[in-house]
Design a protein around this motif. Sequence first.
Motif, PDB file in Angstrom:
ATOM      1  N   TRP A 174      -3.181  28.101 -23.970  1.00  0.00           N
ATOM      2  CA  TRP A 174      -2.264  29.226 -24.156  1.00  0.00           C
ATOM      3  C   TRP A 174      -1.509  29.022 -25.463  1.00  0.00           C
ATOM      4  CZ3 TRP A 174       0.510  29.821 -18.722  1.00  0.00           C
ATOM      5  CH2 TRP A 174      -0.463  30.089 -17.747  1.00  0.00           C
ATOM      6  N   LEU A 175      -1.705  29.936 -26.406  1.00  0.00           N
ATOM      7  CA  LEU A 175      -1.033  29.905 -27.703  1.00  0.00           C
ATOM      8  C   LEU A 175       0.121  30.892 -27.680  1.00  0.00           C
ATOM      9  CD1 LEU A 175      -1.079  29.030 -30.762  1.00  0.00           C
ATOM     10  CD2 LEU A 175      -2.484  31.078 -31.145  1.00  0.00           C
ATOM     11  N   LEU A 176       1.326  30.415 -28.007  1.00  0.00           N
ATOM     12  CA  LEU A 176       2.495  31.284 -27.859  1.00  0.00           C
ATOM     13  C   LEU A 176       3.683  30.757 -28.643  1.00  0.00           C
ATOM     14  CD1 LEU A 176       4.526  29.700 -25.527  1.00  0.00           C
ATOM     15  CD2 LEU A 176       2.417  30.088 -24.245  1.00  0.00           C
ATOM     16  N   GLU A 177       4.761  31.531 -28.617  1.00  0.00           N
ATOM     17  CA  GLU A 177       6.076  31.114 -29.084  1.00  0.00           C
ATOM     18  C   GLU A 177       7.080  31.415 -27.974  1.00  0.00           C
ATOM     19  OE1 GLU A 177       7.021  32.353 -33.380  1.00  0.00           O
ATOM     20  OE2 GLU A 177       5.317  33.642 -32.843  1.00  0.00           O
ATOM     21  N   HIS A 178       8.200  30.707 -28.004  1.00  0.00           N
ATOM     22  CA  HIS A 178       9.273  30.973 -27.054  1.00  0.00           C
ATOM     23  C   HIS A 178      10.534  31.420 -27.788  1.00  0.00           C
ATOM     24  CE1 HIS A 178       7.273  29.564 -23.486  1.00  0.00           C
ATOM     25  NE2 HIS A 178       7.133  28.336 -23.926  1.00  0.00           N
ATOM     26  N   PRO A 179      11.360  32.271 -27.170  1.00  0.00           N
ATOM     27  CA  PRO A 179      12.725  32.462 -27.651  1.00  0.00           C
ATOM     28  C   PRO A 179      13.461  31.121 -27.571  1.00  0.00           C
ATOM     29  CG  PRO A 179      12.145  34.110 -25.998  1.00  0.00           C
ATOM     30  CD  PRO A 179      11.081  33.057 -25.957  1.00  0.00           C
ATOM     31  N   PRO A 180      14.599  30.980 -28.266  1.00  0.00           N
ATOM     32  CA  PRO A 180      15.293  29.695 -28.292  1.00  0.00           C
ATOM     33  C   PRO A 180      15.591  29.137 -26.901  1.00  0.00           C
ATOM     34  CG  PRO A 180      16.200  31.138 -29.962  1.00  0.00           C
ATOM     35  CD  PRO A 180      15.259  31.980 -29.152  1.00  0.00           C
ATOM     36  N   VAL A 181      15.192  27.873 -26.677  1.00  0.00           N
ATOM     37  CA  VAL A 181      15.418  27.206 -25.401  1.00  0.00           C
ATOM     38  C   VAL A 181      15.321  25.696 -25.610  1.00  0.00           C
ATOM     39  CG1 VAL A 181      12.966  27.311 -24.738  1.00  0.00           C
ATOM     40  CG2 VAL A 181      14.716  27.136 -22.959  1.00  0.00           C
ATOM     41  N   PHE A 182      16.180  24.953 -24.931  1.00  0.00           N
ATOM     42  CA  PHE A 182      16.032  23.513 -24.833  1.00  0.00           C
ATOM     43  C   PHE A 182      15.347  23.200 -23.510  1.00  0.00           C
ATOM     44  CE2 PHE A 182      20.095  23.589 -27.390  1.00  0.00           C
ATOM     45  CZ  PHE A 182      19.541  23.094 -28.567  1.00  0.00           C
ATOM     46  N   THR A 183      14.417  22.227 -23.521  1.00  0.00           N
ATOM     47  CA  THR A 183      13.804  21.784 -22.271  1.00  0.00           C
ATOM     48  C   THR A 183      14.030  20.283 -22.120  1.00  0.00           C
ATOM     49  OG1 THR A 183      11.604  21.383 -23.239  1.00  0.00           O
ATOM     50  CG2 THR A 183      12.072  23.595 -22.387  1.00  0.00           C
ATOM     51  N   LEU A 184      14.342  19.881 -20.894  1.00  0.00           N
ATOM     52  CA  LEU A 184      14.651  18.490 -20.583  1.00  0.00           C
ATOM     53  C   LEU A 184      13.623  17.975 -19.595  1.00  0.00           C
ATOM     54  CD1 LEU A 184      16.826  16.228 -21.034  1.00  0.00           C
ATOM     55  CD2 LEU A 184      17.919  17.063 -18.947  1.00  0.00           C
ATOM     56  N   GLY A 185      12.893  16.910 -19.985  1.00  0.00           N
ATOM     57  CA  GLY A 185      11.850  16.353 -19.145  1.00  0.00           C
ATOM     58  C   GLY A 185      12.383  15.765 -17.848  1.00  0.00           C
ATOM     59  N   GLN A 186      11.467  15.439 -16.932  1.00  0.00           N
ATOM     60  CA  GLN A 186      11.871  15.061 -15.579  1.00  0.00           C
ATOM     61  C   GLN A 186      12.679  13.767 -15.539  1.00  0.00           C
ATOM     62  OE1 GLN A 186       8.307  14.743 -13.250  1.00  0.00           O
ATOM     63  NE2 GLN A 186       7.248  13.475 -14.742  1.00  0.00           N
ATOM     64  N   ALA A 187      12.502  12.891 -16.529  1.00  0.00           N
ATOM     65  CA  ALA A 187      13.326  11.680 -16.609  1.00  0.00           C
ATOM     66  C   ALA A 187      14.367  11.802 -17.719  1.00  0.00           C
ATOM     67  CB  ALA A 187      12.450  10.454 -16.842  1.00  0.00           C
ATOM     68  N   GLY A 188      14.570  13.025 -18.195  1.00  0.00           N
ATOM     69  CA  GLY A 188      15.452  13.251 -19.338  1.00  0.00           C
ATOM     70  C   GLY A 188      16.915  13.005 -19.019  1.00  0.00           C
ATOM     71  N   LYS A 189      17.647  12.584 -20.016  1.00  0.00           N
ATOM     72  CA  LYS A 189      19.075  12.308 -19.874  1.00  0.00           C
ATOM     73  C   LYS A 189      19.878  13.458 -20.476  1.00  0.00           C
ATOM     74  CE  LYS A 189      18.319   7.324 -20.078  1.00  0.00           C
ATOM     75  NZ  LYS A 189      18.622   6.061 -20.805  1.00  0.00           N
ATOM     76  N   PRO A 190      20.738  14.100 -19.681  1.00  0.00           N
ATOM     77  CA  PRO A 190      21.503  15.250 -20.187  1.00  0.00           C
ATOM     78  C   PRO A 190      22.357  14.928 -21.403  1.00  0.00           C
ATOM     79  CG  PRO A 190      21.653  15.097 -17.795  1.00  0.00           C
ATOM     80  CD  PRO A 190      20.982  13.844 -18.261  1.00  0.00           C
ATOM     81  N   GLU A 191      22.747  13.674 -21.571  1.00  0.00           N
ATOM     82  CA  GLU A 191      23.599  13.327 -22.715  1.00  0.00           C
ATOM     83  C   GLU A 191      22.877  13.457 -24.052  1.00  0.00           C
ATOM     84  OE1 GLU A 191      22.543   9.241 -20.740  1.00  0.00           O
ATOM     85  OE2 GLU A 191      22.902  11.326 -20.117  1.00  0.00           O
ATOM     86  N   HIS A 192      21.563  13.651 -24.036  1.00  0.00           N
ATOM     87  CA  HIS A 192      20.852  13.887 -25.292  1.00  0.00           C
ATOM     88  C   HIS A 192      21.080  15.302 -25.829  1.00  0.00           C
ATOM     89  CE1 HIS A 192      19.097   9.986 -25.530  1.00  0.00           C
ATOM     90  NE2 HIS A 192      18.395  10.120 -24.416  1.00  0.00           N
ATOM     91  N   LEU A 193      21.693  16.168 -25.026  1.00  0.00           N
ATOM     92  CA  LEU A 193      22.229  17.431 -25.547  1.00  0.00           C
ATOM     93  C   LEU A 193      23.633  17.125 -26.033  1.00  0.00           C
ATOM     94  CD1 LEU A 193      22.061  20.507 -25.986  1.00  0.00           C
ATOM     95  CD2 LEU A 193      22.932  20.787 -23.661  1.00  0.00           C
ATOM     96  N   LEU A 194      23.838  17.153 -27.335  1.00  0.00           N
ATOM     97  CA  LEU A 194      25.065  16.626 -27.938  1.00  0.00           C
ATOM     98  C   LEU A 194      26.222  17.606 -27.905  1.00  0.00           C
ATOM     99  CD1 LEU A 194      23.393  14.946 -31.050  1.00  0.00           C
ATOM    100  CD2 LEU A 194      23.910  13.912 -28.817  1.00  0.00           C
ATOM    101  N   ARG A 195      25.922  18.894 -27.890  1.00  0.00           N
ATOM    102  CA  ARG A 195      27.002  19.890 -27.883  1.00  0.00           C
ATOM    103  C   ARG A 195      26.464  21.209 -27.355  1.00  0.00           C
ATOM    104  NH1 ARG A 195      25.594  19.414 -33.356  1.00  0.00           N
ATOM    105  NH2 ARG A 195      24.841  21.352 -34.304  1.00  0.00           N
ATOM    106  N   GLU A 196      27.367  22.049 -26.916  1.00  0.00           N
ATOM    107  CA  GLU A 196      27.001  23.365 -26.404  1.00  0.00           C
ATOM    108  C   GLU A 196      26.684  24.290 -27.569  1.00  0.00           C
ATOM    109  OE1 GLU A 196      25.754  26.232 -24.402  1.00  0.00           O
ATOM    110  OE2 GLU A 196      26.405  24.448 -23.297  1.00  0.00           O
ATOM    111  N   THR A 197      25.599  25.029 -27.448  1.00  0.00           N
ATOM    112  CA  THR A 197      25.175  25.933 -28.521  1.00  0.00           C
ATOM    113  C   THR A 197      24.997  27.366 -28.054  1.00  0.00           C
ATOM    114  OG1 THR A 197      22.839  25.549 -28.068  1.00  0.00           O
ATOM    115  CG2 THR A 197      23.910  24.052 -29.642  1.00  0.00           C
TER     116      THR A 197
END
Length: 215
Positions: free
Chosen positions: A42-65
């Motif tokens: 599937w070839l595509l683009e997305h509107p702006p979005v952050f995705t966090l993997g299943q073992a991802g740490k929320p603190e890697h999002l540094l600030r609200e955007t």
Amino acid sequence: MPAAEALPLVVRRLGLVEYEPTWAAMRAFTDARSDETADELWLLEHPPVFTLGQAGKPEHLLRETGIPLVKIDRGGQITYHGPGQIVVYLLVDLHRRHIKVREMVSLMEQALIDCLADYGLAAERKDGAPGVYIAGAKIAALGLRVRNGCTYHGLALNVDADLAPFSAINPCGYEGLETIRMKDFGVTDGVAAVGERLLAHLGRLLAPRPAADRP
């Protein structure tokens, strides 16, 4: 053993589509597939979005955007998707193509490296950090989920995307990692043209191989 002609690869060009419905569609496709289901890209683009993997740490999002954050089921940490970035989702039966998971990751990286080489860009892998880099800066990210031997999720290549949102995260969990795009190197092709080149490389690398050539 399936013959080469029994391993079709269906390409779907979806355009600009919202993230969450597309993720749901990938899971539904994977859950419903049978031994006869053709693999798909599937070839595509997305509107702006952050995705966090299943073992991802929320603190890697540094600030609200104001950009939404979606917690998902791929591997890896946090990344950004937005217009101007090619996304290819690979819905592939690994067993049928005799591909191991690590080999699939390597294949995806090689397709990106080969695509960038078409534009005179020397990209490379980095040990322990899946993705593709130029001079240490990340130009493409990847992440997979494997369910019942079949993959979904895939890869993202920055063509002419706005890179500002990457400054609000530690890309893929790496503090201070520089993120770049093809446009910065004078590439004038847009996502459609680059996407077709990338699809061609993926199709070539996913083509069935004689048993003697498999790892």
